[in-house]
Design a protein around this motif. Sequence first.
Motif, PDB file in Angstrom:
ATOM      1  N   ARG A   1      28.966   0.259  16.365  1.00  0.00           N
ATOM      2  CA  ARG A   1      28.589   0.136  14.777  1.00  0.00           C
ATOM      3  C   ARG A   1      29.633   0.861  14.063  1.00  0.00           C
ATOM      4  N   LEU A   2      30.738   1.855  14.604  1.00  0.00           N
ATOM      5  CA  LEU A   2      31.708   2.350  13.916  1.00  0.00           C
ATOM      6  C   LEU A   2      32.944   1.732  14.067  1.00  0.00           C
ATOM      7  N   THR A   3      33.051   0.654  14.731  1.00  0.00           N
ATOM      8  CA  THR A   3      34.223  -0.401  14.831  1.00  0.00           C
ATOM      9  C   THR A   3      34.942  -0.351  13.375  1.00  0.00           C
ATOM     10  N   GLY A   4      36.194   0.013  13.469  1.00  0.00           N
ATOM     11  CA  GLY A   4      36.920  -0.024  12.044  1.00  0.00           C
ATOM     12  C   GLY A   4      37.037   1.007  11.122  1.00  0.00           C
ATOM     13  N   VAL A   5      36.150   2.080  11.343  1.00  0.00           N
ATOM     14  CA  VAL A   5      36.332   3.309  10.842  1.00  0.00           C
ATOM     15  C   VAL A   5      37.387   4.140  11.475  1.00  0.00           C
ATOM     16  N   ASP A   6      38.368   4.365  10.353  1.00  0.00           N
ATOM     17  CA  ASP A   6      39.603   5.084  10.935  1.00  0.00           C
ATOM     18  C   ASP A   6      39.521   6.454  10.629  1.00  0.00           C
ATOM     19  N   ARG A   7      38.627   7.112  10.421  1.00  0.00           N
ATOM     20  CA  ARG A   7      38.569   8.449  10.072  1.00  0.00           C
ATOM     21  C   ARG A   7      37.908   9.014  11.506  1.00  0.00           C
ATOM     22  N   PRO A   8      38.208  10.463  11.768  1.00  0.00           N
ATOM     23  CA  PRO A   8      37.936  11.153  13.185  1.00  0.00           C
ATOM     24  C   PRO A   8      36.379  11.028  13.341  1.00  0.00           C
ATOM     25  N   TRP A   9      35.998  10.937  14.420  1.00  0.00           N
ATOM     26  CA  TRP A   9      34.787  11.319  14.772  1.00  0.00           C
ATOM     27  C   TRP A   9      34.744  11.363  16.423  1.00  0.00           C
ATOM     28  N   CYS A  10      33.674  11.854  16.963  1.00  0.00           N
ATOM     29  CA  CYS A  10      33.620  11.953  18.412  1.00  0.00           C
ATOM     30  C   CYS A  10      32.161  12.422  18.733  1.00  0.00           C
ATOM     31  N   VAL A  11      31.638  11.913  19.889  1.00  0.00           N
ATOM     32  CA  VAL A  11      30.178  11.939  20.349  1.00  0.00           C
ATOM     33  C   VAL A  11      30.512  13.682  21.077  1.00  0.00           C
TER      34      VAL A  11
END
Length: 201
Positions: free
Chosen positions: A23-33
């Motif tokens: 669902r977050l494909t293409g988001v170029d900001r930091p995130w992580c599980v």
Amino acid sequence: MKHPEAPDHDAWCTWHPRELAARLTGVDRPWCVVGGWALDLWHGHQTRDHEDLEFTVLREDLPIFRSALKGVVFFTAGGGIVEYLPEGSTIPASISQVWCLDVADNCWRVDMMVEPGTPESWVCKRNQSIVRPRAEMVGVTDTGIPYLKAAAILLLKAKHQRDKDEFDFRTALPKLEKAERDWLGASLGATHPGHDWIKLL
């Protein structure tokens, strides 16, 4: 338009991290599980059941991730209170969790946690004097799912020491490298002096 009511706080039917990443494909900001799922991504296999799925984003990036997560409605969660978060609104500084409701199935899918830091730096939310390069603290699975590395997860879990946290610590401990043990021990000493995990490291 009337917004949906929040279901029970325990009405979780979580996505798998793979679903979140898709669902977050293409988001170029930091995130992580983060949380228990992050440890299992680090292990490379699932070690226990998980009642929820948590991931972190930078506070200023919350609108970007709200836009990316289609088909869910957002609620702030804090102090045992879950409240609808209208579209376009900001969250108070005291709020660090946003629960994502799948309206069609009336269940919570993921807990989006806002954190301090920058795209370059990871800042421990429990002790903001602990700052490390984000590239050192975030790993990525072979399938491209970012996760917070084990030592940092254990530092965050040390506050509560629930049964699942103790299980996660015991399961991860044999796999931690010396540098990770040293960092975790020092960080625990600074954040939770006298914590009983320190002597086990």
